[in-house]
Write an enzyme that holds these catalytic residues in place. Structure first.
Site, PDB file in Angstrom:
ATOM      1  N   TYR A  71       0.825  -1.209   0.000  1.00 39.32           N
ATOM      2  CA  TYR A  71       0.000   0.000   0.000  1.00 39.32           C
ATOM      3  C   TYR A  71       0.865   1.267   0.000  1.00 39.32           C
ATOM      4  O   TYR A  71       0.480   2.316   0.521  1.00 39.32           O
ATOM      5  CB  TYR A  71      -0.977   0.009   1.176  1.00 39.32           C
ATOM      6  CG  TYR A  71      -2.156  -0.906   0.946  1.00 39.32           C
ATOM      7  CD1 TYR A  71      -3.377  -0.415   0.530  1.00 39.32           C
ATOM      8  CD2 TYR A  71      -2.028  -2.279   1.117  1.00 39.32           C
ATOM      9  CE1 TYR A  71      -4.453  -1.257   0.290  1.00 39.32           C
ATOM     10  CE2 TYR A  71      -3.086  -3.140   0.875  1.00 39.32           C
ATOM     11  CZ  TYR A  71      -4.294  -2.621   0.458  1.00 39.32           C
ATOM     12  OH  TYR A  71      -5.348  -3.463   0.223  1.00 39.32           O
ATOM     13  N   HIS A 110     -16.421  -3.262  -4.698  1.00 39.10           N
ATOM     14  CA  HIS A 110     -15.888  -3.748  -5.983  1.00 39.10           C
ATOM     15  C   HIS A 110     -16.826  -4.760  -6.650  1.00 39.10           C
ATOM     16  O   HIS A 110     -16.374  -5.661  -7.357  1.00 39.10           O
ATOM     17  CB  HIS A 110     -14.505  -4.375  -5.788  1.00 39.10           C
ATOM     18  CG  HIS A 110     -13.511  -3.458  -5.139  1.00 39.10           C
ATOM     19  ND1 HIS A 110     -13.104  -2.284  -5.706  1.00 39.10           N
ATOM     20  CD2 HIS A 110     -12.848  -3.558  -3.945  1.00 39.10           C
ATOM     21  CE1 HIS A 110     -12.223  -1.691  -4.912  1.00 39.10           C
ATOM     22  NE2 HIS A 110     -12.063  -2.432  -3.839  1.00 39.10           N
TER      23      HIS A 110
END
Length: 306
Positions: free
Chosen positions: A31, A161
């Site tokens: 990340y 998603h």
């Protein structure tokens, strides 16, 4: 979707206590793309040190996620996957792949295929042609278990998603069913979910059942995007729970797959519950190829066209 938080540490420590021998990692590593300039490299370095307690002693089989793309024109970084490709090597050449983003390895009794959700995969693309040939190279006598890794789940009932994997499903699902893939592992959605064996290969815009139906030749689809990243959990699911969804929960944790022999495997999802590993979802799976008798297997195989 491990990241580097307190929950990430809990997940990694619990995995190491499990006695696992190989990590199947389904994308979104450090990340670092949430940072800028020098801090990007610093976060990649810290994540490398964070996982070294495991990676120094056993293989990690990588797949790339959206957080590895790192398209940062503000910083002059426009080459996708640059940090990932320079830091994490994959044995793609050994499997006749032209890209480190998709490849295959044989680990113990499993043939493991890694796909790239963020590279072209429609008909006649390089990845499409490679997968077509790689599935033909699978030898279930040498590697009875067939596993596929990708980042974006093909089936998920989470609102996060939702349906992002539909295009890849439309392209590859018939191949997965035809080749009798045992498991398809994905991440991306920050929750856990396991499906029944289902498929939607008979549907088209003019006919067929538009919903997934039970299919004993289909893989089990498992989403394990709950490693512990800083974005938090995806706690909103479609209600009611779809028939194809066997178990789902928005909690941090990890999965283990213990292959016992060519016909049986033990699967567990372990929840990180207040710092303790809690075995929450457990299933004994039969191998898609070897669990059937020889005559029926030969009949099904004769109809398989790639």
């Amino acid at each position: 979707d491990l990241g580097q938080t307190y929950n990430s540490l809990s997940t990694l420590e619990h995995y190491m206590q499990s006695g696992g021998q190989t990590v199947l990692y389904v994308g979104d590593l450090s990340y670092a793309d949430r940072y800028e300039y020098n801090n990007v490299g610093i976060r990649w370095d810290s994540w490398g040190r964070f996982i070294e307690r495991s990676t120094a002693y056993q293989p990690w089989i990588w797949s790339a996620g959206n957080h590895e793309i790192e398209y940062m024109p503000k910083m002059g970084e426009v080459l996708p996957f640059k940090s990932y490709l320079h830091r994490f090597m994959t044995p793609h050449i050994a499997s006749n792949s032209s890209s480190p983003l998709w490849y295959a390895v044989r680990r113990a009794s499993a043939h493991i295929i890694v796909l790239s959700s963020y590279s072209p995969f429609v008909k006649s693309t390089i990845q499409w042609k490679w997968l077509q040939e790689e599935l033909k190279r699978v030898d279930r006598k040498k590697t009875p278990w067939l596993i596929v890794l990708m980042h974006v789940p093909i089936y998920s009932s989470n609102l996060g998603h939702y349906m992002e994997g539909e295009s890849m499903r439309a392209v590859f699902e018939s191949w997965f069913v035809c080749s009798k893939v045992d498991f398809i592992f994905a991440g991306h959605v920050h929750a856990y979910e396991r499906s029944y064996r289902i498929s939607n290969i008979d549907y088209n815009v003019s006919s067929g059942d538009p919903y997934p139906v039970p299919d004993q030749s289909a893989p089990v689809y498992i989403t394990v995007g709950d490693g512990g990243n800083q974005e938090g959990l995806a706690g909103r699911f479609w209600d009611p729970q779809p028939d194809y969804s066997a178990f789902r929960e928005a909690s941090y944790g990890h999965s283990t797959l213990e292959i016992r022999n060519r016909t049986h495997a033990f699967y567990h999802w372990n929840r990180n519950d207040d710092g303790e590993k809690v075995q929450t979802d457990s299933v004994v799976f039969y191998n898609q190829y070897w669990a059937s008798n020889m005559r029926r297997r030969r009949l099904r195989k004769s109809h398989c066209k790639l």
